[in-house]
Enzyme design. Sequence first.
Site, PDB file in Angstrom:
ATOM      1  CB  ILE A 197      43.077  40.394  53.395  1.00  0.00           C
ATOM      2  CG1 ILE A 197      41.862  40.957  54.135  1.00  0.00           C
ATOM      3  CG2 ILE A 197      42.644  39.527  52.222  1.00  0.00           C
ATOM      4  CD1 ILE A 197      41.143  42.070  53.387  1.00  0.00           C
ATOM      5  CB  THR A 250      49.508  40.893  53.710  1.00  0.00           C
ATOM      6  OG1 THR A 250      48.789  39.704  53.359  1.00  0.00           O
ATOM      7  CG2 THR A 250      49.093  41.354  55.098  1.00  0.00           C
ATOM      8  CG  ASP A 277      56.165  34.044  50.251  1.00  0.00           C
ATOM      9  OD1 ASP A 277      55.302  33.144  50.273  1.00  0.00           O
ATOM     10  OD2 ASP A 277      57.151  34.012  49.497  1.00  0.00           O
ATOM     11  CG  ASN A 297      42.217  35.970  48.933  1.00  0.00           C
ATOM     12  OD1 ASN A 297      41.249  35.493  48.347  1.00  0.00           O
ATOM     13  ND2 ASN A 297      43.148  36.669  48.299  1.00  0.00           N
ATOM     14  CE1 TYR A 321      42.742  26.431  43.310  1.00  0.00           C
ATOM     15  CE2 TYR A 321      40.711  25.414  42.537  1.00  0.00           C
ATOM     16  CZ  TYR A 321      41.370  26.494  43.117  1.00  0.00           C
ATOM     17  OH  TYR A 321      40.659  27.600  43.506  1.00  0.00           O
ATOM     18  CE  LYS A 340      41.808  27.140  46.869  1.00  0.00           C
ATOM     19  NZ  LYS A 340      42.182  28.246  47.756  1.00  0.00           N
ATOM     20  CB  VAL A 356      35.340  35.412  41.803  1.00  0.00           C
ATOM     21  CG1 VAL A 356      35.426  36.903  42.095  1.00  0.00           C
ATOM     22  CG2 VAL A 356      34.520  34.719  42.877  1.00  0.00           C
ATOM     23  CB  THR A 396      40.277  37.091  39.889  1.00  0.00           C
ATOM     24  OG1 THR A 396      40.528  35.696  39.710  1.00  0.00           O
ATOM     25  CG2 THR A 396      39.213  37.314  40.935  1.00  0.00           C
TER      26      THR A 396
HETATM   27  N1  LIG Z   1      38.577  33.519  41.078  1.00  0.00           N
HETATM   28  C1  LIG Z   1      37.869  32.406  41.254  1.00  0.00           C
HETATM   29  O1  LIG Z   1      36.968  32.086  40.435  1.00  0.00           O
HETATM   30  C2  LIG Z   1      38.117  31.539  42.459  1.00  0.00           C
HETATM   31  C3  LIG Z   1      37.294  30.402  42.609  1.00  0.00           C
HETATM   32  C4  LIG Z   1      37.484  29.594  43.717  1.00  0.00           C
HETATM   33  C5  LIG Z   1      38.450  29.918  44.662  1.00  0.00           C
HETATM   34  N2  LIG Z   1      39.233  31.018  44.468  1.00  0.00           N
HETATM   35  C6  LIG Z   1      40.258  31.283  45.485  1.00  0.00           C
HETATM   36  O2  LIG Z   1      40.293  32.656  45.814  1.00  0.00           O
HETATM   37  C7  LIG Z   1      41.615  33.019  46.205  1.00  0.00           C
HETATM   38  C8  LIG Z   1      42.041  34.256  45.436  1.00  0.00           C
HETATM   39  O3  LIG Z   1      42.105  33.922  44.060  1.00  0.00           O
HETATM   40  P1  LIG Z   1      41.983  34.999  42.885  1.00  0.00           P
HETATM   41  O4  LIG Z   1      41.015  34.451  41.906  1.00  0.00           O
HETATM   42  O5  LIG Z   1      41.774  36.346  43.432  1.00  0.00           O
HETATM   43  O6  LIG Z   1      43.428  34.836  42.213  1.00  0.00           O
HETATM   44  P2  LIG Z   1      44.593  35.910  41.996  1.00  0.00           P
HETATM   45  O7  LIG Z   1      44.062  37.143  41.406  1.00  0.00           O
HETATM   46  O8  LIG Z   1      45.664  35.156  41.258  1.00  0.00           O
HETATM   47  O9  LIG Z   1      45.073  36.206  43.483  1.00  0.00           O
HETATM   48  C9  LIG Z   1      45.841  35.298  44.195  1.00  0.00           C
HETATM   49  C10 LIG Z   1      46.569  36.050  45.264  1.00  0.00           C
HETATM   50  O10 LIG Z   1      47.339  35.121  46.037  1.00  0.00           O
HETATM   51  C11 LIG Z   1      48.641  35.658  46.127  1.00  0.00           C
HETATM   52  N3  LIG Z   1      49.676  34.680  46.398  1.00  0.00           N
HETATM   53  C12 LIG Z   1      50.105  33.639  45.632  1.00  0.00           C
HETATM   54  N4  LIG Z   1      51.127  33.021  46.254  1.00  0.00           N
HETATM   55  C13 LIG Z   1      51.338  33.685  47.421  1.00  0.00           C
HETATM   56  C14 LIG Z   1      52.233  33.529  48.487  1.00  0.00           C
HETATM   57  N5  LIG Z   1      53.179  32.569  48.491  1.00  0.00           N
HETATM   58  N6  LIG Z   1      52.153  34.373  49.542  1.00  0.00           N
HETATM   59  C15 LIG Z   1      51.224  35.362  49.570  1.00  0.00           C
HETATM   60  N7  LIG Z   1      50.367  35.577  48.578  1.00  0.00           N
HETATM   61  C16 LIG Z   1      50.423  34.742  47.514  1.00  0.00           C
HETATM   62  C17 LIG Z   1      48.889  36.348  44.787  1.00  0.00           C
HETATM   63  O11 LIG Z   1      49.996  37.215  44.895  1.00  0.00           O
HETATM   64  P3  LIG Z   1      51.005  37.490  43.663  1.00  0.00           P
HETATM   65  O12 LIG Z   1      50.369  38.591  42.879  1.00  0.00           O
HETATM   66  O13 LIG Z   1      52.295  37.886  44.334  1.00  0.00           O
HETATM   67  O14 LIG Z   1      51.132  36.215  42.884  1.00  0.00           O
HETATM   68  C18 LIG Z   1      47.555  37.077  44.677  1.00  0.00           C
HETATM   69  O15 LIG Z   1      47.566  38.220  45.474  1.00  0.00           O
HETATM   70  C19 LIG Z   1      42.497  31.794  45.954  1.00  0.00           C
HETATM   71  O16 LIG Z   1      42.683  31.088  47.159  1.00  0.00           O
HETATM   72  C20 LIG Z   1      41.668  30.981  44.979  1.00  0.00           C
HETATM   73  O17 LIG Z   1      41.960  29.606  45.025  1.00  0.00           O
HETATM   74  C21 LIG Z   1      39.094  31.834  43.386  1.00  0.00           C
END
Ligand SMILES: NC(=O)c1ccc[n+]([C@@H]2O[C@H](COP(=O)([O-])OP(=O)(O)OC[C@H]3O[C@@H](n4cnc5c(N)ncnc54)[C@H](OP(=O)(O)O)[C@@H]3O)[C@@H](O)[C@H]2O)c1
Length: 281
Positions: free
Chosen positions: A10, A36, A57, A85, A149, A153, A182, A184
């Site tokens: 992941i 990861t 990364d 993810n 954004y 997507k 979600v 987060t």
């Molecule tokens: N939460 C929601 O409501 C929601 C809705 C729709 C889609 N999503 C999608 O779900 C996924 C996870 O989002 P989340 O809400 O859990 O956000 P989050 O808590 O900000 O998690 C994002 C993750 O991506 C990592 N990341 C960013 N840039 C990276 C890179 N260059 N290489 C590797 N990892 C990297 C971040 O790591 P760092 O800590 O190092 O920055 C973090 O672990 C995303 O793709 C997001 O678009 C979320």
Amino acid sequence: MTDARKTVLITGCTPGGIGHALALEFQKQGARVFATARRTEVLEDLRAKGMEVLALDVTSDESVRAAAASLRELTGGKLDVLVNNAGRMYTMAALDADIPHAEAIFNTNVFGPMRTVREFGPMVVAARGKIVNNAANAAHIPMPLHGVYGATKAAVLSFGDSLRLEMKPFGVEVITLLTGGVTTPGYSNERTTDIPTDSLYASVYPKVDKVILDGSSGAMPAEEYARKVVSTVMKPGAPKWFWVGSNSTVVWVLSTLLPRWLQDNIVSGMWGLSSLTPEKK
Ligand SMILES: NC(=O)c1ccc[n+]([C@@H]2O[C@H](COP(=O)([O-])OP(=O)(O)OC[C@H]3O[C@@H](n4cnc5c(N)ncnc54)[C@H](OP(=O)(O)O)[C@@H]3O)[C@@H](O)[C@H]2O)c1
């Protein structure tokens, strides 16, 4: 003794986010998890729970290749489930967008999964496994001030649809998560602070901010989301698109059953755009 557990890798497993919750849930459901992140120090709690951790990364070819080489050694060249993810949000109207920043968002959200598929894909083929891409409801419905954004997507959705056809002959399934709300830190991490002072949308940003913050405080907990995703991904014949997260059903109805003009009117009203006129910004 051989390890019979399914292997799962992941991206983006920082605590508090979706990747972290998925890692815990995959392990709970019996998988051997490779968690990861860009900084492995944030993965210590997962390591302590017995997961294997790797630096990854998604914006770096070198980093993705190095992680793939490590995984090849650790698993003998097979990966049952790759979960793309890692992702970043960007709240900015098209007229205000900073293009280098938009490029960086594309690099993570779109070229990231392309890189991991390129490097880990052969191991998924060897395992006749699955590739899971985390897209978003925004891939399917217009989200004002989120054009960049949403475009990333939509690209993930489209990439996954082609990939599905390319992988099918080799017994690999491709699943796109059309993720809704979600809980987060994702939005707060990327909250926009550099809105141009002369923006035509100056009055809209605070409304959008409120809609998102109100929505995320009442959104689906990451643990519940992870349970639904992992149960679905692990079963045979998972759906090609999985709508999951709060408001997903509403967005599915809006974007699938209503004509585009009606969708546009509803969304514009919801996000405060209908109050703007050429005279009143
Ligand atoms: N939460 C929601 O409501 C929601 C809705 C729709 C889609 N999503 C999608 O779900 C996924 C996870 O989002 P989340 O809400 O859990 O956000 P989050 O808590 O900000 O998690 C994002 C993750 O991506 C990592 N990341 C960013 N840039 C990276 C890179 N260059 N290489 C590797 N990892 C990297 C971040 O790591 P760092 O800590 O190092 O920055 C973090 O672990 C995303 O793709 C997001 O678009 C979320």
